[in-house]
Scaffold this motif. Structure first.
Motif, PDB file in Angstrom:
ATOM      1  N   ASP A  92       0.817  -1.205   0.000  1.00 27.41           N
ATOM      2  CA  ASP A  92       0.000   0.000   0.000  1.00 27.41           C
ATOM      3  C   ASP A  92       0.851   1.255   0.000  1.00 27.41           C
ATOM      4  OD1 ASP A  92      -2.684  -0.092  -0.285  1.00 27.41           O
ATOM      5  OD2 ASP A  92      -3.124  -0.540   1.810  1.00 27.41           O
ATOM      6  N   GLU A  93       1.861   1.243   0.839  1.00 29.88           N
ATOM      7  CA  GLU A  93       2.731   2.405   0.958  1.00 29.88           C
ATOM      8  C   GLU A  93       3.465   2.653  -0.359  1.00 29.88           C
ATOM      9  OE1 GLU A  93       6.273   3.394   3.983  1.00 29.88           O
ATOM     10  OE2 GLU A  93       4.587   2.312   4.874  1.00 29.88           O
ATOM     11  N   ARG A  94       3.888   1.548  -0.933  1.00 28.86           N
ATOM     12  CA  ARG A  94       4.615   1.629  -2.198  1.00 28.86           C
ATOM     13  C   ARG A  94       3.712   2.196  -3.298  1.00 28.86           C
ATOM     14  NH1 ARG A  94       9.104   0.678  -3.723  1.00 28.86           N
ATOM     15  NH2 ARG A  94       9.738  -0.102  -5.766  1.00 28.86           N
ATOM     16  N   ILE A  95       2.484   1.774  -3.298  1.00 29.35           N
ATOM     17  CA  ILE A  95       1.530   2.288  -4.274  1.00 29.35           C
ATOM     18  C   ILE A  95       1.381   3.797  -4.106  1.00 29.35           C
ATOM     19  CG2 ILE A  95      -0.919   2.362  -4.893  1.00 29.35           C
ATOM     20  CD1 ILE A  95      -1.015  -0.663  -4.282  1.00 29.35           C
ATOM     21  N   ALA A  96       1.287   4.227  -2.863  1.00 28.29           N
ATOM     22  CA  ALA A  96       1.128   5.651  -2.602  1.00 28.29           C
ATOM     23  C   ALA A  96       2.344   6.434  -3.100  1.00 28.29           C
ATOM     24  CB  ALA A  96       0.927   5.879  -1.107  1.00 28.29           C
ATOM     25  N   GLN A  97       3.520   5.888  -2.840  1.00 33.27           N
ATOM     26  CA  GLN A  97       4.742   6.564  -3.264  1.00 33.27           C
ATOM     27  C   GLN A  97       4.819   6.656  -4.779  1.00 33.27           C
ATOM     28  OE1 GLN A  97       8.315   4.685  -1.831  1.00 33.27           O
ATOM     29  NE2 GLN A  97       9.611   6.088  -3.003  1.00 33.27           N
ATOM     30  N   LEU A  98       4.503   5.544  -5.425  1.00 29.72           N
ATOM     31  CA  LEU A  98       4.545   5.530  -6.888  1.00 29.72           C
ATOM     32  C   LEU A  98       3.512   6.490  -7.457  1.00 29.72           C
ATOM     33  CD1 LEU A  98       5.103   1.786  -7.785  1.00 29.72           C
ATOM     34  CD2 LEU A  98       6.649   3.709  -8.126  1.00 29.72           C
ATOM     35  N   THR A  99       2.397   6.602  -6.792  1.00 25.02           N
ATOM     36  CA  THR A  99       1.358   7.509  -7.261  1.00 25.02           C
ATOM     37  C   THR A  99       1.861   8.948  -7.212  1.00 25.02           C
ATOM     38  OG1 THR A  99      -0.352   6.007  -6.474  1.00 25.02           O
ATOM     39  CG2 THR A  99      -1.011   8.277  -6.889  1.00 25.02           C
ATOM     40  N   ARG A 100       2.534   9.285  -6.131  1.00 22.49           N
ATOM     41  CA  ARG A 100       3.094  10.634  -6.034  1.00 22.49           C
ATOM     42  C   ARG A 100       4.138  10.858  -7.116  1.00 22.49           C
ATOM     43  NH1 ARG A 100       2.626   9.186  -0.547  1.00 22.49           N
ATOM     44  NH2 ARG A 100       4.835   8.705  -0.359  1.00 22.49           N
ATOM     45  N   LEU A 101       4.964   9.835  -7.343  1.00 30.70           N
ATOM     46  CA  LEU A 101       5.972   9.969  -8.390  1.00 30.70           C
ATOM     47  C   LEU A 101       5.322  10.170  -9.754  1.00 30.70           C
ATOM     48  CD1 LEU A 101       8.909   9.838  -9.340  1.00 30.70           C
ATOM     49  CD2 LEU A 101       8.585   7.399  -9.678  1.00 30.70           C
ATOM     50  N   ARG A 102       4.276   9.407 -10.015  1.00 31.09           N
ATOM     51  CA  ARG A 102       3.603   9.530 -11.305  1.00 31.09           C
ATOM     52  C   ARG A 102       3.020  10.925 -11.475  1.00 31.09           C
ATOM     53  NH1 ARG A 102      -1.880   7.042 -11.516  1.00 31.09           N
ATOM     54  NH2 ARG A 102      -2.023   8.883 -10.201  1.00 31.09           N
ATOM     55  N   ASP A 103       2.501  11.464 -10.379  1.00 31.19           N
ATOM     56  CA  ASP A 103       1.964  12.817 -10.463  1.00 31.19           C
ATOM     57  C   ASP A 103       3.059  13.827 -10.801  1.00 31.19           C
ATOM     58  OD1 ASP A 103      -0.455  11.743  -9.914  1.00 31.19           O
ATOM     59  OD2 ASP A 103      -0.514  12.344  -7.813  1.00 31.19           O
ATOM     60  N   SER A 104       4.241  13.596 -10.247  1.00 25.24           N
ATOM     61  CA  SER A 104       5.365  14.482 -10.568  1.00 25.24           C
ATOM     62  C   SER A 104       5.703  14.393 -12.050  1.00 25.24           C
ATOM     63  CB  SER A 104       6.590  14.092  -9.745  1.00 25.24           C
ATOM     64  OG  SER A 104       6.319  14.270  -8.374  1.00 25.24           O
ATOM     65  N   PHE A 122       7.925  21.004  -9.800  1.00 23.72           N
ATOM     66  CA  PHE A 122       8.472  19.655  -9.928  1.00 23.72           C
ATOM     67  C   PHE A 122       9.327  19.317  -8.711  1.00 23.72           C
ATOM     68  CE2 PHE A 122      11.792  16.732 -11.512  1.00 23.72           C
ATOM     69  CZ  PHE A 122      10.980  15.688 -11.889  1.00 23.72           C
ATOM     70  N   LYS A 123      10.189  20.273  -8.346  1.00 23.36           N
ATOM     71  CA  LYS A 123      11.068  20.035  -7.206  1.00 23.36           C
ATOM     72  C   LYS A 123      10.270  19.776  -5.937  1.00 23.36           C
ATOM     73  CE  LYS A 123      14.811  22.884  -7.051  1.00 23.36           C
ATOM     74  NZ  LYS A 123      15.605  24.090  -7.413  1.00 23.36           N
ATOM     75  N   GLN A 124       9.221  20.568  -5.770  1.00 22.51           N
ATOM     76  CA  GLN A 124       8.426  20.388  -4.565  1.00 22.51           C
ATOM     77  C   GLN A 124       7.705  19.034  -4.588  1.00 22.51           C
ATOM     78  OE1 GLN A 124       5.255  23.111  -3.783  1.00 22.51           O
ATOM     79  NE2 GLN A 124       5.838  23.360  -1.642  1.00 22.51           N
ATOM     80  N   ALA A 125       7.245  18.669  -5.773  1.00 21.35           N
ATOM     81  CA  ALA A 125       6.553  17.396  -5.917  1.00 21.35           C
ATOM     82  C   ALA A 125       7.497  16.241  -5.575  1.00 21.35           C
ATOM     83  CB  ALA A 125       6.019  17.236  -7.332  1.00 21.35           C
TER      84      ALA A 125
END
Lengths: 132, 132
Positions: A92-104, A122-125
DNA sequence: CTGCGACTTGAAGCGCGGTTCAAGTCAAGT
DNA sequence: ACTTGACTTGAACCGCGCTTCAAGTCGCAG
């Protein structure tokens, strides 16, 4: 020879793995050969299910040792249940992290900064990816 | 010495990395040392942003070589944009796969089969992880 | 019976992402 | 001036997940 047993070549092909990988997995305790045809290993069809589980977990970032531990867990094993629950949280945590990365990445595709690495959004993201 | 430069130890600590990792990243072209204090590398504060990007991408499953390629891309680089878009799709797919895996784990936590590996729902779910 | 070809073995090798080691260098503190 | 301690270097080593190698063994077709 037993009609229900599949030759290693057949199993490897259908699992999308090299025979060497199957032998490697056997050494690691992930699978067992259920028979031999001469020297050649042969396997019960269930082995395909097990291999699907293995490759799936491996692709998800589990180590082979972790997977072996899961597979060797005894029946009605409370420890196993707990481990699976822990893994679920991990995933779950990994999914959340990847989701944030994808948004970046999504932002980067749209943003006009040059070099984009300097885009403040981008930097802030990025900063938020690891430290939400 | 330049007040704006940070010592490698400081940078390593703040980035959560070992100094050896910073040197390793330098060899790989991921970062550059902006000065020396004696033999000791020192870095511009921006390096921290760059390292955040590197660790984030690395955690997301990018290889260091891939990351280096991203970072070295020229300005207004259309190729870079395309690569980032491709990576976004990759990350998306990975998220989907992990989500399916998590759903399998979630079911396993609830299901009564013993050994759970034999639970038909679980097996089917696993099959769907790699082949949605 | 003789190939052929796909397997068998153990051991070695590879790419990745670093860490560790031995020997040396430097800045700062006392 | 001397010690301390964190860095410097190149090279070796590590764990992971396999693959590749050399030498050998088998089943099956012709």
């Amino acid at each position: 020879m037993d009609e229900t047993l599949l030759d290693i070549g057949e199993v490897a092909r259908r699992a999308g793995l090299a025979p060497s990988a199957l032998r490697f997995y056997e050494r690691k305790g992930l699978i067992t050969a259920d028979g031999r045809n001469g020297l050649r290993r042969s396997y019960l069809p269930e082995t395909l299910d097990r291999l699907a589980l293995v490759t799936c977990a491996r692709d998800a970032g589990f180590t082979l040792a972790e997977i072996a531990a899961f597979l060797q867990a005894g029946p009605s094993d409370a420890v196993l249940r707990e481990r699976m629950a822990a893994k679920e949280r991990e995933v779950d945590e990994r999914i959340a992290q990847l989701t944030r990365l994808r948004d970046s990445l999504r932002h980067a595709a749209v943003c006009d900064h040059d070099p984009f690495v300097e885009c403040p959004d981008f930097k802030q993201a990025i900063r938020r990816v690891s430290v939400p």
